[in-house]
Design a protein around this motif. Structure first.
Motif, PDB file in Angstrom:
ATOM      1  N   PHE A 121       0.831  -1.197   0.000  1.00  0.00           N
ATOM      2  CA  PHE A 121       0.000   0.000   0.000  1.00  0.00           C
ATOM      3  C   PHE A 121       0.873   1.258   0.000  1.00  0.00           C
ATOM      4  O   PHE A 121       0.635   2.197  -0.758  1.00  0.00           O
ATOM      5  CB  PHE A 121      -0.934  -0.005   1.216  1.00  0.00           C
ATOM      6  CG  PHE A 121      -1.797   1.217   1.320  1.00  0.00           C
ATOM      7  CD1 PHE A 121      -2.875   1.384   0.465  1.00  0.00           C
ATOM      8  CD2 PHE A 121      -1.525   2.206   2.263  1.00  0.00           C
ATOM      9  CE1 PHE A 121      -3.671   2.516   0.555  1.00  0.00           C
ATOM     10  CE2 PHE A 121      -2.308   3.336   2.358  1.00  0.00           C
ATOM     11  CZ  PHE A 121      -3.388   3.487   1.499  1.00  0.00           C
ATOM     12  N   LYS A 122       1.906   1.265   0.853  1.00  0.00           N
ATOM     13  CA  LYS A 122       2.814   2.416   0.922  1.00  0.00           C
ATOM     14  C   LYS A 122       3.519   2.632  -0.413  1.00  0.00           C
ATOM     15  O   LYS A 122       3.663   3.764  -0.874  1.00  0.00           O
ATOM     16  CB  LYS A 122       3.851   2.220   2.022  1.00  0.00           C
ATOM     17  CG  LYS A 122       3.313   2.399   3.415  1.00  0.00           C
ATOM     18  CD  LYS A 122       4.392   2.159   4.455  1.00  0.00           C
ATOM     19  CE  LYS A 122       3.846   2.300   5.862  1.00  0.00           C
ATOM     20  NZ  LYS A 122       4.853   2.009   6.878  1.00  0.00           N
ATOM     21  N   GLU A 123       3.949   1.532  -1.029  1.00  0.00           N
ATOM     22  CA  GLU A 123       4.639   1.637  -2.317  1.00  0.00           C
ATOM     23  C   GLU A 123       3.694   2.168  -3.394  1.00  0.00           C
ATOM     24  O   GLU A 123       4.076   3.004  -4.211  1.00  0.00           O
ATOM     25  CB  GLU A 123       5.170   0.262  -2.713  1.00  0.00           C
ATOM     26  CG  GLU A 123       6.203   0.331  -3.810  1.00  0.00           C
ATOM     27  CD  GLU A 123       6.896  -1.002  -4.006  1.00  0.00           C
ATOM     28  OE1 GLU A 123       6.916  -1.453  -5.168  1.00  0.00           O
ATOM     29  OE2 GLU A 123       7.400  -1.570  -3.027  1.00  0.00           O
ATOM     30  N   LYS A 124       2.440   1.704  -3.362  1.00  0.00           N
ATOM     31  CA  LYS A 124       1.449   2.167  -4.331  1.00  0.00           C
ATOM     32  C   LYS A 124       1.205   3.669  -4.174  1.00  0.00           C
ATOM     33  O   LYS A 124       1.142   4.416  -5.158  1.00  0.00           O
ATOM     34  CB  LYS A 124       0.145   1.395  -4.139  1.00  0.00           C
ATOM     35  CG  LYS A 124      -0.791   1.471  -5.312  1.00  0.00           C
ATOM     36  CD  LYS A 124      -2.079   0.720  -5.028  1.00  0.00           C
ATOM     37  CE  LYS A 124      -1.894  -0.753  -5.216  1.00  0.00           C
ATOM     38  NZ  LYS A 124      -3.164  -1.509  -5.076  1.00  0.00           N
ATOM     39  N   MET A 125       1.088   4.124  -2.916  1.00  0.00           N
ATOM     40  CA  MET A 125       0.882   5.547  -2.649  1.00  0.00           C
ATOM     41  C   MET A 125       2.089   6.375  -3.100  1.00  0.00           C
ATOM     42  O   MET A 125       1.935   7.472  -3.641  1.00  0.00           O
ATOM     43  CB  MET A 125       0.606   5.775  -1.155  1.00  0.00           C
ATOM     44  CG  MET A 125      -0.708   5.185  -0.673  1.00  0.00           C
ATOM     45  SD  MET A 125      -2.141   5.750  -1.600  1.00  0.00           S
ATOM     46  CE  MET A 125      -2.260   7.421  -1.017  1.00  0.00           C
ATOM     47  N   ARG A 129       2.056   9.333  -5.859  1.00  0.00           N
ATOM     48  CA  ARG A 129       2.581  10.673  -5.610  1.00  0.00           C
ATOM     49  C   ARG A 129       3.576  11.084  -6.701  1.00  0.00           C
ATOM     50  O   ARG A 129       3.536  12.207  -7.208  1.00  0.00           O
ATOM     51  CB  ARG A 129       3.275  10.738  -4.247  1.00  0.00           C
ATOM     52  CG  ARG A 129       2.501  11.554  -3.244  1.00  0.00           C
ATOM     53  CD  ARG A 129       3.226  11.669  -1.921  1.00  0.00           C
ATOM     54  NE  ARG A 129       2.781  10.574  -1.060  1.00  0.00           N
ATOM     55  CZ  ARG A 129       3.551   9.628  -0.536  1.00  0.00           C
ATOM     56  NH1 ARG A 129       4.838   9.642  -0.739  1.00  0.00           N
ATOM     57  NH2 ARG A 129       3.043   8.682   0.207  1.00  0.00           N
ATOM     58  N   ILE A 130       4.442  10.176  -7.065  1.00  0.00           N
ATOM     59  CA  ILE A 130       5.432  10.456  -8.100  1.00  0.00           C
ATOM     60  C   ILE A 130       4.737  10.762  -9.420  1.00  0.00           C
ATOM     61  O   ILE A 130       5.106  11.708 -10.126  1.00  0.00           O
ATOM     62  CB  ILE A 130       6.415   9.262  -8.259  1.00  0.00           C
ATOM     63  CG1 ILE A 130       7.317   9.153  -7.020  1.00  0.00           C
ATOM     64  CG2 ILE A 130       7.255   9.401  -9.517  1.00  0.00           C
ATOM     65  CD1 ILE A 130       8.159   7.889  -6.970  1.00  0.00           C
ATOM     66  N   LYS A 131       3.691   9.998  -9.746  1.00  0.00           N
ATOM     67  CA  LYS A 131       2.938  10.209 -10.978  1.00  0.00           C
ATOM     68  C   LYS A 131       2.280  11.585 -10.997  1.00  0.00           C
ATOM     69  O   LYS A 131       2.332  12.302 -12.002  1.00  0.00           O
ATOM     70  CB  LYS A 131       1.870   9.124 -11.097  1.00  0.00           C
ATOM     71  CG  LYS A 131       1.776   8.489 -12.438  1.00  0.00           C
ATOM     72  CD  LYS A 131       0.701   7.422 -12.418  1.00  0.00           C
ATOM     73  CE  LYS A 131       1.041   6.356 -13.416  1.00  0.00           C
ATOM     74  NZ  LYS A 131       0.069   5.281 -13.431  1.00  0.00           N
ATOM     75  N   THR A 132       1.645  11.963  -9.866  1.00  0.00           N
ATOM     76  CA  THR A 132       0.980  13.265  -9.818  1.00  0.00           C
ATOM     77  C   THR A 132       1.997  14.397  -9.902  1.00  0.00           C
ATOM     78  O   THR A 132       1.729  15.431 -10.517  1.00  0.00           O
ATOM     79  CB  THR A 132       0.123  13.423  -8.544  1.00  0.00           C
ATOM     80  OG1 THR A 132       0.940  13.200  -7.399  1.00  0.00           O
ATOM     81  CG2 THR A 132      -1.050  12.459  -8.542  1.00  0.00           C
TER      82      THR A 132
END
Length: 151
Positions: A121-125, A129-132
């Motif tokens: 979950f942390k990695e997905k978040m 964030r990097i994508k945004t």
């Protein structure tokens, strides 16, 4: 099978002749793969749990890890599993993606791959964030390009 610790050869011989041992062997004979699979699963689970607790983010020699694991009095013995050797087990962990495995002249080394739901979950978040951030940067660049074209 019987989970009996015999003191010596005579004790083992007497145990093998006992009725309880004969019953256990009969049960094993009826469905040996189910029992071996159960021990294999238990061994794998407890081995990975030990690795997760002791060496979560480090690369460790498989022999060192196994020696730590068998130091526990109540460990599942590898000879009751489907794997005959530590090498076979380590290769299995690599094939199934549970560990990163590499062979060196000094032996096999394993690194635990954390598949915890919390970690995922942390990695997905983090990736989100990097994508945004990248999208925001692109928007700013487009704005700057529009302003340059207007000027």
């Amino acid at each position: 099978m019987c989970q009996k610790q015999c003191r010596d050869e005579n004790g083992f011989k007497c145990h093998c002749m006992s009725e309880s041992h004969q019953r256990q062997m009969e049960v094993f004979g009826q469905n040996p793969t189910r029992i071996v699979d159960g021990y294999s699963e238990e061994f794998e689970t407890s081995f990975l749990e030990h690795m997760k607790r002791s060496h979560r983010f480090s690369r460790v020699a498989a022999t060192v890890l196994y020696n730590e694991y068998i130091a526990d009095r109540h460990h599942v013995h590898m000879n009751s599993t489907q794997w005959a050797t530590l090498t076979e087990f380590v290769k299995y962990l690599g094939r199934t993606g549970k560990c990163k495995v590499d062979e060196t002249p000094k032996g096999w080394f394993v690194t635990y791959i954390d598949r915890d739901s919390e970690t995922l979950f942390k990695e997905k978040m983090k990736n989100k964030r990097i994508k945004t951030d990248m999208v925001d940067e692109e928007k700013k660049e487009r704005e700057i390009q529009k302003q340059i074209e207007r000027a």
